[in-house]
Design an enzyme around this catalytic site. Structure first.
Site, PDB file in Angstrom:
ATOM      1  N   GLY A  56      61.422  63.743  92.282  1.00  0.00           N
ATOM      2  CA  GLY A  56      60.463  63.779  91.182  1.00  0.00           C
ATOM      3  C   GLY A  56      59.109  64.559  91.347  1.00  0.00           C
ATOM      4  O   GLY A  56      58.720  65.137  90.351  1.00  0.00           O
ATOM      5  N   GLU A 111      53.176  61.880  95.078  1.00  0.00           N
ATOM      6  CA  GLU A 111      54.397  61.158  94.171  1.00  0.00           C
ATOM      7  C   GLU A 111      54.100  61.715  92.751  1.00  0.00           C
ATOM      8  O   GLU A 111      53.077  62.071  92.163  1.00  0.00           O
ATOM      9  CB  GLU A 111      53.971  59.781  94.430  1.00  0.00           C
ATOM     10  CG  GLU A 111      54.889  58.945  95.495  1.00  0.00           C
ATOM     11  CD  GLU A 111      56.273  58.929  95.069  1.00  0.00           C
ATOM     12  OE1 GLU A 111      56.763  59.589  94.185  1.00  0.00           O
ATOM     13  OE2 GLU A 111      56.916  57.904  95.669  1.00  0.00           O
ATOM     14  N   ASP A 112      55.183  61.528  92.153  1.00  0.00           N
ATOM     15  CA  ASP A 112      55.366  61.503  90.783  1.00  0.00           C
ATOM     16  C   ASP A 112      54.861  60.191  89.959  1.00  0.00           C
ATOM     17  O   ASP A 112      53.972  60.496  89.122  1.00  0.00           O
ATOM     18  CB  ASP A 112      56.922  61.993  90.421  1.00  0.00           C
ATOM     19  CG  ASP A 112      57.849  61.021  90.799  1.00  0.00           C
ATOM     20  OD1 ASP A 112      57.606  59.998  91.782  1.00  0.00           O
ATOM     21  OD2 ASP A 112      59.048  61.123  90.357  1.00  0.00           O
ATOM     22  N   ASP A 115      55.657  52.843  90.478  1.00  0.00           N
ATOM     23  CA  ASP A 115      56.135  51.731  89.545  1.00  0.00           C
ATOM     24  C   ASP A 115      55.785  50.491  90.130  1.00  0.00           C
ATOM     25  O   ASP A 115      54.833  49.859  89.930  1.00  0.00           O
ATOM     26  CB  ASP A 115      57.433  52.041  89.026  1.00  0.00           C
ATOM     27  CG  ASP A 115      58.158  51.234  88.317  1.00  0.00           C
ATOM     28  OD1 ASP A 115      57.548  50.706  87.576  1.00  0.00           O
ATOM     29  OD2 ASP A 115      59.642  51.274  87.992  1.00  0.00           O
ATOM     30  N   PHE A 164      59.921  53.453  80.686  1.00  0.00           N
ATOM     31  CA  PHE A 164      60.546  54.580  81.455  1.00  0.00           C
ATOM     32  C   PHE A 164      60.322  56.068  80.829  1.00  0.00           C
ATOM     33  O   PHE A 164      60.119  56.279  79.718  1.00  0.00           O
ATOM     34  CB  PHE A 164      62.257  54.403  81.232  1.00  0.00           C
ATOM     35  CG  PHE A 164      62.840  55.162  82.159  1.00  0.00           C
ATOM     36  CD1 PHE A 164      62.956  54.792  83.925  1.00  0.00           C
ATOM     37  CD2 PHE A 164      63.613  56.541  82.018  1.00  0.00           C
ATOM     38  CE1 PHE A 164      63.571  55.653  84.523  1.00  0.00           C
ATOM     39  CE2 PHE A 164      64.080  57.176  82.967  1.00  0.00           C
ATOM     40  CZ  PHE A 164      64.138  56.550  84.261  1.00  0.00           C
ATOM     41  N   ASP A 171      63.357  62.455  86.101  1.00  0.00           N
ATOM     42  CA  ASP A 171      64.775  62.355  85.587  1.00  0.00           C
ATOM     43  C   ASP A 171      65.284  61.250  84.769  1.00  0.00           C
ATOM     44  O   ASP A 171      64.571  60.214  84.912  1.00  0.00           O
ATOM     45  CB  ASP A 171      65.620  62.876  86.837  1.00  0.00           C
ATOM     46  CG  ASP A 171      65.995  61.319  87.754  1.00  0.00           C
ATOM     47  OD1 ASP A 171      64.929  60.774  87.992  1.00  0.00           O
ATOM     48  OD2 ASP A 171      67.031  61.005  87.721  1.00  0.00           O
ATOM     49  N   ARG A 177      64.488  66.977  84.201  1.00  0.00           N
ATOM     50  CA  ARG A 177      63.136  67.461  85.035  1.00  0.00           C
ATOM     51  C   ARG A 177      62.780  68.375  84.884  1.00  0.00           C
ATOM     52  O   ARG A 177      61.643  68.425  84.781  1.00  0.00           O
ATOM     53  CB  ARG A 177      63.905  67.339  86.424  1.00  0.00           C
ATOM     54  CG  ARG A 177      64.686  66.147  87.141  1.00  0.00           C
ATOM     55  CD  ARG A 177      64.535  66.474  88.559  1.00  0.00           C
ATOM     56  NE  ARG A 177      65.636  65.561  89.244  1.00  0.00           N
ATOM     57  CZ  ARG A 177      65.329  64.289  89.863  1.00  0.00           C
ATOM     58  NH1 ARG A 177      63.876  63.869  89.667  1.00  0.00           N
ATOM     59  NH2 ARG A 177      66.091  63.604  90.424  1.00  0.00           N
TER      60      ARG A 177
HETATM   61  P1  5GP Z   1      58.703  52.434  93.031  1.00  0.00           P
HETATM   62  O1  5GP Z   1      59.100  52.400  94.439  1.00  0.00           O
HETATM   63  O2  5GP Z   1      56.979  52.544  92.835  1.00  0.00           O
HETATM   64  O3  5GP Z   1      59.124  51.163  92.365  1.00  0.00           O
HETATM   65  O4  5GP Z   1      59.261  53.473  92.267  1.00  0.00           O
HETATM   66  C1  5GP Z   1      58.805  54.787  92.538  1.00  0.00           C
HETATM   67  C2  5GP Z   1      59.719  55.678  92.288  1.00  0.00           C
HETATM   68  O5  5GP Z   1      60.727  55.427  91.203  1.00  0.00           O
HETATM   69  C3  5GP Z   1      59.422  57.271  91.726  1.00  0.00           C
HETATM   70  O6  5GP Z   1      59.008  58.178  92.678  1.00  0.00           O
HETATM   71  C4  5GP Z   1      60.444  57.476  90.694  1.00  0.00           C
HETATM   72  O7  5GP Z   1      61.408  58.189  91.559  1.00  0.00           O
HETATM   73  C5  5GP Z   1      61.234  56.254  90.149  1.00  0.00           C
HETATM   74  N1  5GP Z   1      60.616  55.828  88.832  1.00  0.00           N
HETATM   75  C6  5GP Z   1      59.618  54.859  88.759  1.00  0.00           C
HETATM   76  N2  5GP Z   1      59.482  54.716  87.290  1.00  0.00           N
HETATM   77  C7  5GP Z   1      59.938  55.773  86.841  1.00  0.00           C
HETATM   78  C8  5GP Z   1      60.116  56.369  85.494  1.00  0.00           C
HETATM   79  O8  5GP Z   1      59.557  55.795  84.524  1.00  0.00           O
HETATM   80  N3  5GP Z   1      60.826  57.424  85.191  1.00  0.00           N
HETATM   81  C9  5GP Z   1      61.704  58.069  86.269  1.00  0.00           C
HETATM   82  N4  5GP Z   1      62.401  59.086  85.848  1.00  0.00           N
HETATM   83  N5  5GP Z   1      61.653  57.688  87.599  1.00  0.00           N
HETATM   84  C10 5GP Z   1      60.692  56.473  87.809  1.00  0.00           C
END
Ligand code: 5GP
Length: 190
Positions: A56, A111-112, A115, A164, A171, A177
């Site tokens: 991402g 990081e992108d 969440d 989301f 993606d 992407r």
């Molecule tokens: P976490 O581990 O903080 O729950 O999630 C981080 C990863 O989840 C991000 O690097 C990404 O790959 C994915 N992610 C979380 N939220 C989203 C979202 O709204 N859209 C997309 N495409 N990926 C997400």
């Protein structure tokens, strides 16, 4: 199948779901430049290693690095947590390790989106094993209301609602992407 869309579409329809522009290209580019300026200031006497978290972060990382004016190195690490769905599997694993040695280095993890914070927490522990001199985290997006793990993000591009999003590297089932803006899932479906 018609597989061509306009360069900056206002909305993206995926089956029954509709995504609409949430952060447009100009706003993204301006904010990325501001973040790079902060980093330039904070790292002016240092030689940081940027570690992009694949997949991402690749577009954000590329734009960010172009506005970074301090000498730096770049490497990538790949995690897997989401599979092909919109919901996290709740488990993180490393799919590609670093190529460079970050022992004693100033590391900036790119990081992108953060969440739940699970990935960043995992990365924090992983980095400890590599014994860097310092670790800071930059994330383009943060969903503050989704956080379930205690994490420290040093640079944040935008705080967004717990919905989301796709585009600018992010993606949906590996697609979208390549969109230039960030699109958010709309309440009103397609
Ligand atoms: P976490 O581990 O903080 O729950 O999630 C981080 C990863 O989840 C991000 O690097 C990404 O790959 C994915 N992610 C979380 N939220 C989203 C979202 O709204 N859209 C997309 N495409 N990926 C997400």
């Amino acid at each position: 199948m018609d597989n061509i869309r306009k360069e900056n579409p206002k909305e993206i329809i995926v089956g029954e779901e509709k995504f609409v522009v949430y952060i447009d290209e100009d706003k993204l580019q301006n904010r990325v430049k501001e973040l790079a300026e902060q980093i330039n200031n904070d790292y002016k006497d240092k030689f940081p290693v940027f570690i992009g978290i694949l997949n991402g972060s690749f577009i954000f990382m590329s734009d960010l690095i172009k506005s970074v004016t301090v000498d730096c190195e770049v490497d990538f690490l790949r995690l897997s947590s989401y599979g092909d769905a919109k919901i996290s599997s709740g488990k993180v694993r490393m799919v590609k390790d670093l190529n460079c040695d970050v022992n004693g280095r100033d590391v900036i993890v790119v990081e992108d989106i953060v969440d739940t914070g699970l990935s960043i927490q995992y990365l924090g522990k992983l980095m400890e094993n590599y014994k860097p001199k310092s670790v800071k985290v930059i994330s383009l997006l943060l969903k503050p209301d989704s956080l379930k793990h205690e994490v420290k993000i040093d640079y944040i591009g935008f705080e967004i609602p717990s919905k989301f999003v796709i585009g600018y590297g992010l993606d949906y089932a590996q697609k979208y992407r390549n969109l230039r803006s960030i699109y958010i899932l709309s309440e009103n479906g397609a």
